[in-house]
Design a protein around this motif. Structure first.
Motif, short mmCIF file in Angstrom:
data_model
loop_
_atom_site.label_atom_id
_atom_site.label_comp_id
_atom_site.label_asym_id
_atom_site.label_seq_id
_atom_site.Cartn_x
_atom_site.Cartn_y
_atom_site.Cartn_z
N ILE A 27 0.82 -1.22 0.00
CA ILE A 27 0.00 0.00 0.00
C ILE A 27 0.84 1.26 0.00
O ILE A 27 0.51 2.22 -0.66
CB ILE A 27 -0.96 -0.03 1.20
CG1 ILE A 27 -1.92 -1.16 0.99
CG2 ILE A 27 -1.60 1.31 1.43
CD1 ILE A 27 -3.27 -1.05 1.51
N ASP A 28 1.95 1.28 0.73
CA ASP A 28 2.80 2.47 0.78
C ASP A 28 3.57 2.72 -0.52
O ASP A 28 4.09 3.79 -0.73
CB ASP A 28 3.82 2.34 1.91
CG ASP A 28 3.41 3.11 3.15
OD1 ASP A 28 2.30 3.67 3.16
OD2 ASP A 28 4.20 3.14 4.09
N ASP A 29 3.70 1.70 -1.36
CA ASP A 29 4.51 1.80 -2.57
C ASP A 29 3.61 2.15 -3.76
O ASP A 29 2.67 1.43 -4.05
CB ASP A 29 5.24 0.49 -2.84
CG ASP A 29 6.16 0.09 -1.71
OD1 ASP A 29 6.46 0.94 -0.85
OD2 ASP A 29 6.60 -1.07 -1.69
N LYS A 30 3.95 3.25 -4.43
CA LYS A 30 3.11 3.72 -5.52
C LYS A 30 3.94 3.99 -6.77
O LYS A 30 5.01 4.58 -6.70
CB LYS A 30 2.39 5.00 -5.11
CG LYS A 30 1.41 4.80 -3.97
CD LYS A 30 0.76 6.11 -3.56
CE LYS A 30 -0.25 5.95 -2.48
NZ LYS A 30 0.12 5.24 -1.32
N HIS A 76 10.94 1.44 -1.93
CA HIS A 76 10.48 0.56 -0.85
C HIS A 76 11.66 0.16 0.05
O HIS A 76 11.54 0.21 1.28
CB HIS A 76 9.82 -0.68 -1.45
CG HIS A 76 9.38 -1.68 -0.42
ND1 HIS A 76 8.23 -1.54 0.29
CD2 HIS A 76 9.97 -2.82 0.01
CE1 HIS A 76 8.11 -2.55 1.13
NE2 HIS A 76 9.15 -3.34 0.98
N ASN A 79 12.71 3.06 2.20
CA ASN A 79 11.69 3.35 3.19
C ASN A 79 11.70 2.32 4.32
O ASN A 79 11.73 2.69 5.50
CB ASN A 79 10.31 3.40 2.52
CG ASN A 79 9.20 3.80 3.47
OD1 ASN A 79 9.38 4.61 4.36
ND2 ASN A 79 8.04 3.22 3.26
N ARG A 114 12.99 13.13 -0.45
CA ARG A 114 12.10 12.71 0.63
C ARG A 114 11.38 13.92 1.20
O ARG A 114 11.84 15.06 1.07
CB ARG A 114 12.82 11.92 1.71
CG ARG A 114 13.91 12.66 2.43
CD ARG A 114 14.55 11.76 3.47
NE ARG A 114 15.85 12.33 3.84
CZ ARG A 114 16.75 11.68 4.51
NH1 ARG A 114 16.55 10.45 4.87
NH2 ARG A 114 17.88 12.26 4.81
N LYS A 148 7.05 6.12 -5.29
CA LYS A 148 7.04 6.73 -3.97
C LYS A 148 6.72 5.64 -2.96
O LYS A 148 5.82 4.83 -3.17
CB LYS A 148 5.98 7.82 -3.91
CG LYS A 148 5.89 8.54 -2.57
CD LYS A 148 4.81 9.61 -2.63
CE LYS A 148 4.76 10.43 -1.36
NZ LYS A 148 4.24 9.71 -0.21
N SER A 149 7.48 5.61 -1.88
CA SER A 149 7.20 4.68 -0.78
C SER A 149 7.35 5.46 0.51
O SER A 149 8.43 6.00 0.80
CB SER A 149 8.18 3.50 -0.80
OG SER A 149 7.90 2.62 0.27
N GLY A 150 6.27 5.56 1.27
CA GLY A 150 6.30 6.42 2.46
C GLY A 150 6.59 7.83 2.02
O GLY A 150 5.90 8.38 1.18
N ASN A 151 7.67 8.42 2.55
CA ASN A 151 8.05 9.78 2.16
C ASN A 151 9.24 9.81 1.20
O ASN A 151 9.82 10.85 0.95
CB ASN A 151 8.33 10.64 3.39
CG ASN A 151 9.60 10.22 4.12
OD1 ASN A 151 10.14 9.14 3.89
ND2 ASN A 151 10.09 11.07 4.99
#
Length: 159
Positions: A27-30, A76, A79, A114, A148-151
């Motif tokens: 979910i965090d990885d886009k 990922h 992160n 980041r 993008k993963s997290g920030n």
């Protein structure tokens, strides 16, 4: 409808819902390639200033699925393992990471960032960093993938 038939349908529905494809990412990885590509190509097609250097317009980049996978994987990794560098803790470089995904291009570059909220903000951050700006404005690169993963944001550039 019999209880046996209902149970069979319910189990099949649950099995279908719970299965995920190999292409799913956490979910965090886009995959943010399309939105980042739009912002980078605005700079590339008009030209911009990188530090003291005027960078002329260069051809727009196109999306590359392998570079996108590489970017997702590395964003990922940074992160989850809480590091931030172009070189992984194991010593792998952007071109080595892309080759591990069977990217066959001659050149691979990478820009990372980041703590940005939107594709526009991260691209403006790269534009305001002379080295990152020169990378995204280089006519060496023809294609790109971003994630993008997290920030953490990663864009891999290639040819």
């Amino acid at each position: 409808m019999s209880t046996k038939c209902f149970t069979y349908i319910l189990l099949n529905a649950l099995l279908f819902i719970s299965c995920s494809s190999d292409n799913d990412t956490p979910i965090d990885d886009k995959d943010v390639t399309d939105s980042v590509l739009i912002e980078i190509n605005k700079l590339r097609t008009t030209g911009c200033k990188c530090g003291a250097d005027e960078m002329p317009p260069v051809p727009a980049l196109v999306s590359n699925s392998i570079l996108t996978k590489t970017a997702i994987n590395y964003a990922h990794d940074m992160n989850v393992r809480n590091f931030f560098s172009h070189i992984s803790p194991e010593g792998t470089s952007p071109i080595q990471r892309a080759a591990a995904f069977y990217y066959t291009g001659k050149y691979v570059g990478e820009v990372i960032a980041r703590n940005y909220n939107t594709p526009f903000e991260v691209v403006m951050g790269w534009k305001n960093s002379e080295d990152h700006c020169k990378a995204i404005m280089s006519n060496t690169y023809l294609e790109m993938g971003a994630a993008k993963s997290g920030n953490i944001w990663v864009a891999n550039l290639g040819q």
